[in-house]
Design an enzyme around this catalytic site. Sequence first.
Site, PDB file in Angstrom:
ATOM      1  N   SER A 210       0.842  -1.200   0.000  1.00 11.05           N
ATOM      2  CA  SER A 210       0.000   0.000   0.000  1.00 11.05           C
ATOM      3  C   SER A 210       0.875   1.247   0.000  1.00 11.05           C
ATOM      4  CB  SER A 210      -0.932  -0.023   1.218  1.00 11.05           C
ATOM      5  OG  SER A 210      -1.905   0.989   1.116  1.00 11.05           O
ATOM      6  N   ASN A 211       0.307   2.397   0.266  1.00 12.76           N
ATOM      7  CA  ASN A 211       1.089   3.639   0.330  1.00 12.76           C
ATOM      8  C   ASN A 211       0.529   4.560   1.405  1.00 12.76           C
ATOM      9  OD1 ASN A 211      -0.963   5.461  -0.914  1.00 12.76           O
ATOM     10  ND2 ASN A 211      -0.695   4.010  -2.603  1.00 12.76           N
ATOM     11  N   HIS A 212       1.153   5.730   1.544  1.00 15.06           N
ATOM     12  CA  HIS A 212       0.829   6.620   2.670  1.00 15.06           C
ATOM     13  C   HIS A 212      -0.321   7.581   2.404  1.00 15.06           C
ATOM     14  CE1 HIS A 212       4.146   5.376   5.086  1.00 15.06           C
ATOM     15  NE2 HIS A 212       5.024   5.636   4.125  1.00 15.06           N
TER      16      HIS A 212
END
Length: 405
Positions: A210-212
């Site tokens: 995933s990412n931020h």
Amino acid sequence: MLNGKNIVVGVTGGIAAYKTATLVRLLVKAGAGVKVVMTPLAKEFITPLTMATLSGNRVLADFFDPESGDWNSHVDLGLWADLFVIAPATANTIAKMANGVADNLLLTTYLSARCPVVVAPAMDLDMLKHPATVANLERIKGYGNHIIEPSSGELASGLEGKGRMAEPEQIAKELELICQKKKEIDLTGIRMVINAGPTREPLDPVRFLSNHSSGKMGEALARAAAICGADVDLVLGPVSERPKGGPFRIRDVVTAKEMHDLCVELFEKADVAILAAAVADYTPETLSASKIKSDGDDLRLNLKPTDDIAAALGSMKRPDQIVAGFALETDNEIENARNKLKSKRLDFIVLNSLKDSGAGFGTDTNRITIIDHKDKRDMFELKPKSEVAFDILQKTVSVIRERRE
Ligand code: CTP
């Protein structure tokens, strides 16, 4: 801006109610039609006679007129209003608003109002800081109400701190700003799909890629678009702080595939799509049914590309539909954004550079450049995301107008 607007002023039982007399006067002077609705306790702080005289209208406080027995319709009042401002708003009224309690005319009017609602809290500093009040304010913010932060100074209790109701001039200014936005950016009748947040690509039953992304830009867009009259679906990936709600529908999704499928489905009936999500570009080729074990060796993951949602909507759009995307870049910003605009067949692209401090992931501010299909570029200052959202919607409206000409 307030000339000819219908404004309901709600007054609750707090010392700051004396300042609301000035607010009513300012609004009437600006040409607004003003009706005042008071809670029973508010009448102990300022007389209905004062408010009736200043507003030029009968003050409403009861569900029916005790003398004539006439029904005071909160529904009619809510529909009459272009704006509803509650000033001062006590901790008690805010708590009731947060929970849908409807035990006085002010609250039933609040629940019936379809217009923007502006809330100016006023209370003692400790009441304001109490976790219950903090949570209630968050909740009513989530319902789409505008909160005008109280200021700091000397309080009626003699204590010093935050809790003073904003000054009447500031409240009037805020109301003017809302009217201005609604006028300039009229999205009435427009159906909008906005996506936001990260996606999660599962590797095995316990892990994912995933990412931020916080989803804040997309949430601000959804909120602003709803204020401007649009009917909004916010397709939201798994963010760490999910919006508590608002005048828009939140559609929760997890993976890039789920986000793609839902956006494609919703876009069929939409006029505009704004794609603010940080969609994973790759997903694991296979999903392991059981937990991947560590045996000390290097681990190689095989990833396959996900479907590009912006490109999918760009290629399926009808001539009357608009698709806008975002580009988050670190180098060759303009060139990369222009390439994305073209390859995804977007009407405009919102560029933010990770080189700008205060812009991008997780922040409450953003600094954008909008590039459109004619290569027209608009650069904006660093601003709160809530204001950036209006700049993007302003561009959306101008593209809609262009199309319709
Ligand atoms: N986007 C999308 N679907 C994807 C990837 C990106 O809809 N699978 C959208 C984003 O929501 C954004 C735009 O495409 O509106 C650009 O996203 P960005 O991540 O900047 O670009 P990519 O096309 O992924 O290119 P790169 O990661 O190489 O910069």
